[in-house]
Enzyme design. Structure first.
Site, PDB file in Angstrom:
ATOM      1  N   GLN A 183      -4.597  -1.695   9.890  1.00  0.00           N
ATOM      2  CA  GLN A 183      -4.435  -2.988   9.223  1.00  0.00           C
ATOM      3  C   GLN A 183      -5.003  -4.098  10.113  1.00  0.00           C
ATOM      4  O   GLN A 183      -4.573  -4.280  11.245  1.00  0.00           O
ATOM      5  CB  GLN A 183      -2.950  -3.232   8.913  1.00  0.00           C
ATOM      6  CG  GLN A 183      -2.680  -4.502   8.120  1.00  0.00           C
ATOM      7  CD  GLN A 183      -3.250  -4.447   6.692  1.00  0.00           C
ATOM      8  OE1 GLN A 183      -3.196  -3.413   6.037  1.00  0.00           O
ATOM      9  NE2 GLN A 183      -3.817  -5.561   6.238  1.00  0.00           N
ATOM     10  N   ASP A 237     -11.331   2.814   4.515  1.00  0.00           N
ATOM     11  CA  ASP A 237     -11.678   1.398   4.375  1.00  0.00           C
ATOM     12  C   ASP A 237     -13.203   1.201   4.367  1.00  0.00           C
ATOM     13  O   ASP A 237     -13.682   0.140   3.970  1.00  0.00           O
ATOM     14  CB  ASP A 237     -11.065   0.587   5.530  1.00  0.00           C
ATOM     15  CG  ASP A 237      -9.769  -0.109   5.117  1.00  0.00           C
ATOM     16  OD1 ASP A 237      -9.588  -0.313   3.906  1.00  0.00           O
ATOM     17  OD2 ASP A 237      -8.966  -0.446   6.006  1.00  0.00           O
ATOM     18  N   LYS A 288       0.829  -1.206   0.000  1.00  0.00           N
ATOM     19  CA  LYS A 288       0.000   0.000   0.000  1.00  0.00           C
ATOM     20  C   LYS A 288       0.867   1.261   0.000  1.00  0.00           C
ATOM     21  O   LYS A 288       0.580   2.225  -0.706  1.00  0.00           O
ATOM     22  CB  LYS A 288      -0.946  -0.008   1.217  1.00  0.00           C
ATOM     23  CG  LYS A 288      -2.075  -1.041   1.093  1.00  0.00           C
ATOM     24  CD  LYS A 288      -2.812  -1.271   2.406  1.00  0.00           C
ATOM     25  CE  LYS A 288      -3.811  -2.428   2.250  1.00  0.00           C
ATOM     26  NZ  LYS A 288      -4.430  -2.826   3.540  1.00  0.00           N
TER      27      LYS A 288
END
Lengths: 373, 373
Positions: free
Chosen positions: A177, A200, A133
């Site tokens: 994460q 997200d 990422k």
């Protein structure tokens, strides 16, 4: 699973007894009558439906006999029928368009999008995902910061970092994460994130707006968004089609099913407790496999001509690979490729799209924050 | 419907062209190739997925030839097999338990739950529903207030009433009777309601928490909660079973599908654009019909032994009835009763359960507000 079954049985037995005593059912099949003798010891309860969280169970899929090894080829001479969907190329194209937009933003308002990533512990797969990422951000000109915490860090440490990023005007997206170590309250941490930076899209308010007709989520979760983007770019008709989503995680399965539904597919959600997953999946025009179980989806699960998106990325030890492991999908590729009309490989299918959609969400967030069109 | 199809076709054509130009698909079936000549005029767009709200469509079910009349009996000699689920009696039992709890609350803390209802316009069915809710409140000892507004009232008038109820400590539940007249913004009005008083559970945050594993909605929407309560009380096994929800409204279809999923059913959602609703429904162990289309679900849609919950309550003119109309369900009862193992009648099935669950949610809210267990 046993606990659940026992609990359910307890509920049903109690309540059937109650119903029968009151003559609620005007006639009753024998299967129900057989529970009639159980004593009702719960008469003061108003509703018998249990609280939802008490129903939550780990998704314990029945494993395949030897899922981590490549399966022998099918006992037939079929040649591959499927187009291989090159998610990597599509994602690269999207990322280069994002990079152009970032340059345009910098030129006109002197600002670039910023992404902050919080990484806890030393899971190799999480480290790889975060590294990828960050590299993708750099390539697109998006500023990125990683806050790394040891496996045994406290919740307060993570919450404090999150709070700083919430306040930081140069950060437009924050990403925790997952999975987090068990001692950290994932719900509490995600709840503390500013809704406007939840790139997200995992916040319950976002999920509710994704689910509801008329709802406009601020962000669509990256993997589901990447899946739909693939389908649309490949010209796959979604409206009215049978779509089966395998797996119901908050991160992939659930939002993918909701998003496919907003696109007017007829969606069925298959999970670890589904009695006949093979039969249900074999009727689907579109299959999204997101169970996290290598080789779960065999050729017999695939309807000829179906489009198959494999979200599974289970890390399997492999010393011959650069980082000591390789990723395996949920779909038995060798079998499915002989039946599907199009299929994503693992790696190189959905994975790169997830990263591209993360960059896209971060850019959208920065544009919204700066009122830049 | 035509608009949608056109729009989708436009997207797919553009994007297939794009994919082909870039060589994204390594091999391509002929059906996809045939669209290859369409010009790509959208190259600067980062993602091609359209905004979700632009996808929203009216649920235009294909009507039955003459849905409002009773169908002729099936051309067979089958006797009814189904238990008739007496929702009225089950709801009465629940309401009497609620009444006992209200008396206990009054005795110990000197307070009773309070429900405020906002009713706009003069729809006869809405008026009947509100009247029934108020009567049920009175019977259970719950305080109730109705604010009635004319059809042409302004949004501000409704919002002002809502704001007053939000502040009123004697009100624990607020209910805006839907549907609202078209000139009022339903989303804006529901958003203005205090989350702690949203006893209908229609707020997106509630819906997200209903959908997500680990989520704990403050309130579960009344009709879905009533459906699950019926299933549990009747001893119907939900875990792993195939459940089909027909209809995907924010009020019934969507939350019912989410709730069944939390209870570990394998859920499929059938809607107006589903290509093969009869076939999908005929594989279900549990059918919840909530399309609002009289007699949509014929006998051929029902798997022998299925449990059928009919949420449909379409008002049909009938001068012989007390209020000049009668309610018709979505299920062709005469046919389904010969195949199902259990079925709810209309009226007297799910309807009374909805009201009972509204009282239950209002009581729960009052207990929460007063920290009374």
């Amino acid at each position: 699973m046993i606990t659940m079954m026992t609990m359910t049985a307890k509920y049903t037995m109690r309540t059937v007894a109650k119903s029968c005593q009151k003559g609620f059912i005007k006639s009753m099949p024998s299967a129900m009558r057989s529970l009639n003798s159980i004593k009702d010891d719960n008469s003061s309860k108003i509703v018998v439906s249990p609280p939802l969280v008490t129903l939550d169970l780990p998704e314990a899929w029945t494993p395949n006999s030897n899922p981590y090894q490549r399966l022998p080829p099918l006992n037939c001479s079929n040649e591959p029928t499927a187009s291989v969907i090159d998610g990597k190329s599509i994602a690269e194209e999207i990322r280069s368009t994002i990079a152009r937009e970032v340059r345009r933003m910098k030129k006109f308002i002197g600002k670039v999008p910023g992404l902050a990533v919080i990484l806890v512990g030393e899971r190799r797969d999480s480290q790889t995902y975060v590294r990828n990422k960050i590299l993708a951000c750099e390539e697109a000109g998006i500023k990125s910061i990683v806050s790394e915490f040891p496996e045994d860090c406290t919740e307060d440490e993570v919450l404090s970092a999150l709070s700083n990023y919430n306040e930081d005007a140069s950060i437009h997206g924050i990403l925790v994460q997952l999975p987090l170590p068990q001692h950290l309250d994932e719900g509490k941490i995600l709840d503390a994130m500013s809704l406007e930076k939840d790139v997200d899209g995992f916040h319950p308010l976002n999920m509710g707006n994704l689910a509801m007709r008329g709802g406009e989520p601020l962000f669509i979760p990256c993997t589901p968004k990447g899946c739909i983007e693939l389908l649309i770019r490949l010209g796959v008709e979604i409206v009215g089609k049978n779509a089966v989503v395998i797996g119901r995680s908050n991160i992939v399965g659930l939002p993918t099913s909701l998003l496919l539904q907003r696109h007017h597919a007829t969606v069925s959600i298959v999970h670890a407790l589904t009695e006949n997953p093979e039969q249900i999946t074999s009727e689907a025009d579109i299959v999204v496999a997101a169970a996290g179980v290598p080789n779960l989806v065999r050729g017999s699960w695939i309807k000829p001509g179906a489009v198959v998106l494999d979200v599974g990325t289970c890390p399997v030890e492999d010393p011959s690979c650069e980082y000591g492991y390789r990723l395996m999908g949920d779909v038995c590729y060798e079998e499915a490729v002989r039946l599907a009309s199009a299929i994503t490989p693992v790696p190189g299918g959905v994975g790169p799209m997830t990263i591209a959609m993360l960059l896209s969400n971060t850019l959208d967030s920065a544009k919204r924050a700066n009122n830049f069109i």
